[in-house]
Design an enzyme around this catalytic site. Structure first.
Site: not given
Ligand SMILES: Cc1ncc(COP(=O)(O)O)c(C=O)c1O
Length: 383
Positions: A74-75, A155, A183, A204-205, A241, A334
């Site tokens: 996501g980041t 989130n 989410q 994916a997580h 890769t 986070c």
């Molecule tokens: C809404 C949202 N965006 C972005 C992220 C970041 O995703 P990742 O942990 O895959 O980098 C999160 C993870 O907590 C999230 O909940």
């Protein structure tokens, strides 16, 4: 339940992998170690896994395979879209909100400081609802190219955004629209042929897949250039890769989520209702943050609640739940360890002295686990 039980109510932070996902990944790790860029049989076999996953994911979202770009999660997807929209699409103004994930908010700070981008944050109500009138006002301000970035599901408080409504406003003003759907993807169906959004981020997580893998959806003809330079992977848009086993795991997780969506949503809604009912009985004054107590306006996977506890008890709450084997989250995962509190709850302006906890569920949770949590909370307040 026994006292040595461990209960995981932190599924918005990350989810456990499904067995089938582990199986699919193990199969690739054991039997397919080739580099997808190699032209020999080992490479071709790895490439086939990657492209099958891309096609499968695109089909589930009713998108084109070339619109799916694999990233580390996501980041990275958020960073990619925001940075590239500024650099490659000439975006000068970005409209967002103060309750976005830090992957968005911190990127916006950088774009503002280093690239002179004007960032406009929409006001949110005490329930975390963005002001659509203000969005329209900002979109109409001038003719500069604009990007709107608003998350699909918050989130921390679970609020659901009406993506279609934002698409309509953006189209009326020729603005690009990105949504951090980290989410949402894997929990709600998406039809990207019908929903004319420009960009999406996914990880994916959050849907029982592996960590360190996600994708950015980039609608055809939105011409972005790479942010990470090197090889020509991902059609030259993201060098490095490919993480073949992770890509396969993500596809498997999304495929199962998609197949079982309606059944699992019903199961989780039932669990959330049960949680809210039990909570009300134990703490009639508890306040659910954002729309998380509203079954229609929030995701079915989480509740964020402020518990009416005196300061002396509040300070011990996290520690006590942890001691009893219950994992939940104080604000966003986070942020754990931070003392400044949740930026989302602060933005709602409803901060109380009461401690807020986020309980987020998955299909691996049970009513018995909720009973155990309530029993632990009851003992905690009465002793
Ligand atoms: C809404 C949202 N965006 C972005 C992220 C970041 O995703 P990742 O942990 O895959 O980098 C999160 C993870 O907590 C999230 O909940």
């Amino acid at each position: 339940m026994k006292n040595n039980t461990t209960v995981y109510f932190d599924n918005a932070a990350t989810t456990p992998l499904r067995k089938e996902v582990i199986g699919a990944m193990a199969e690739v790790m054991e039997n397919c170690f080739g580099n997808p860029s190699s032209t020999h049989a080992f490479g071709r076999s790895a490439k086939a896994y990657v492209e099958t996953a891309r096609k499968g994911i695109a089909k589930i979202l009713n998108a084109q395979p070339q619109e799916i770009i694999f990233t580390s999660g996501g980041t990275e997807s958020d960073n990619m879209v925001l940075h590239c929209a500024v650099r490659d699409l000439g975006v000068k103004t970005i409209i967002s909100s103060a309750i976005e994930h830090h992957a968005i908010l911190h990127t916006l700070e950088i774009l503002e400081q280093n690239h002179g981008i004007e960032v406009k944050l929409l006001e949110v109500s005490d329930k975390g609802e963005v002001d659509f009138n203000q969005l329209e006002e900002y979109l109409a301000l001038d003719n500069s190219p604009k990007l709107v970035t608003l998350m699909h599901i918050n989130n921390e408080i679970g609020n659901l955004l009406d993506l279609e409504k934002v698409v309509v406003l953006c189209q009326a003003h020729q603005a690009y629209f990105h949504s951090d759907a980290v989410q949402g993807i894997g929990h709600y169906p998406f039809d990207l042929e019908a929903l004319k959004i420009d960009f999406l981020s996914a990880a994916a997580h959050k849907f029982h897949g592996p960590k360190g893998i996600g994708f950015a959806y980039i609608r055809k003809n939105r011409k972005l250039m790479p942010l990470i330079h090197g090889g020509t992977q991902e059609r030259g848009l993201r060098a490095g890769t490919e993480s073949v086993h992770n890509i396969v795991g993500m596809f498997k997780a999304l495929e199962i989520a998609n197949d079982l969506w309606a059944k699992e949503k019903a199961q989780l809604l039932e669990l959330k209702k049960y949680f809210l009912q039990k909570l009300k009985t134990l703490f009639p004054d508890a306040i659910t943050n954002g729309f998380s107590g509203d079954l229609k306006r929030s995701t079915y996977t989480l509740v964020n609640v402020a518990l009416p506890l005196p300061e002396s008890k509040a300070a011990m709450l996290d520690f006590h739940l942890d001691l009893k084997g219950i994992a939940c989250s104080k604000g966003s995962a986070c942020q754990s360890g931070s003392t400044s509190g949740s930026h989302v709850l602060n933005a709602l302006g409803t901060a109380t002295q009461w401690p807020s906890l986020r309980f987020s569920f998955s299909i691996f949770n049970t009513k018995a686990e909720i009973d155990y949590l309530m029993q632990v909370l009851e003992e905690f307040v009465t002793t």
